[in-house]
Design an enzyme around this catalytic site. Structure first.
Site, short mmCIF file in Angstrom:
data_model
loop_
_atom_site.label_atom_id
_atom_site.label_comp_id
_atom_site.label_asym_id
_atom_site.label_seq_id
_atom_site.Cartn_x
_atom_site.Cartn_y
_atom_site.Cartn_z
CE LYS A 127 -3.85 2.23 2.44
NZ LYS A 127 -4.92 2.10 1.44
CB ALA A 148 -4.59 6.11 -0.45
#
Length: 214
Positions: free
Chosen positions: A38, A118
């Site tokens: 991520k 995100a």
């Protein structure tokens, strides 16, 4: 060559992390060595990256080669403010090399790397970069996760068009929650009547993986 899959969504809190974990588990069940990154997480207080920790726990269970990883290997860039990276970082230029290095390190032990974005596609990262730009920079195929509540037609079509306009290979999957009982009456008829394949994250994860890996 390692396969890269970028999980994005129509907005925040749509189910990217949930979907990413399902992808990891499904690919691992097929004998693939899986990894996850991520690149950026905001809203990280006291050094605790909520999504990163969740993904770290999941991938270490699925791929023994990654037993040594720390959360910083999963989430190389974090910010305290729960805002778009542009705002949370005070428009700090993105350190793309740092992220690429982590991806390449992960790939040494993986057949497939899932990259979780995100927020949505047009979340600003810095003056020159939106979240959608990372998909191309990382040479990944995209999985667009969308919701099943009222408004999903507009949100889905706008995000899909954004990917198409940048010629990004992608598929769409709907993350229907228990509260989305009206989807089959309110929104799904449009998708079905226009020839839009309705793949649902929970129900169709095997097919989603088949399409993403081809």
């Amino acid at each position: 060559m390692t396969k890269r899959i970028f999980v994005t969504a129509t907005n925040t809190n749509i189910g990217k992390t949930y979907t990413t974990k399902l992808l990891l588990k499904e690919f691992a069940s097929r004998g693939f060595s899986v990894g996850v990154i991520k690149p950026i997480e905001t809203g990280v207080l006291d050094g605790y990256a909520t999504d990163g920790e969740e993904l770290l726990e999941c991938v270490k269970e699925l791929n023994p080669k990654l037993w040594h990883l720390e959360v910083e290997d999963i989430v190389p860039i974090t910010y305290e403010a729960a805002a778009a990276p542009f705002v949370a970082s005070n428009n700090t230029p993105l350190d793309i090399k740092k992220i690429k290095n982590k991806i390449e390190e992960m790939e040494a032990s993986c057949d497939i790397v899932i990259i979780e974005g995100a927020g949505g596609l047009y979340v600003p990262i810095d003056d020159n970069t939106m979240m959608i730009d990372l998909i191309r920079k990382f040479d990944a195929v995209a999985l667009l996760v969308t919701h099943c509540s009222l408004g999903c037609i507009n949100d889905t079509l706008l995000s899909k068009k954004a990917l198409e306009d940048k010629n990004i290979s992608h598929i769409v999957a709907f993350n229907c929650r228990d509260s989305d009982e009206s989807f089959s009456q309110i929104s799904e008829p449009y998708f079905l009547k226009t020839g839009f394949e309705v793949l649902k994250v929970g129900r169709d994860i095997e097919k989603i993986c088949d399409v993403l890996y081809n």
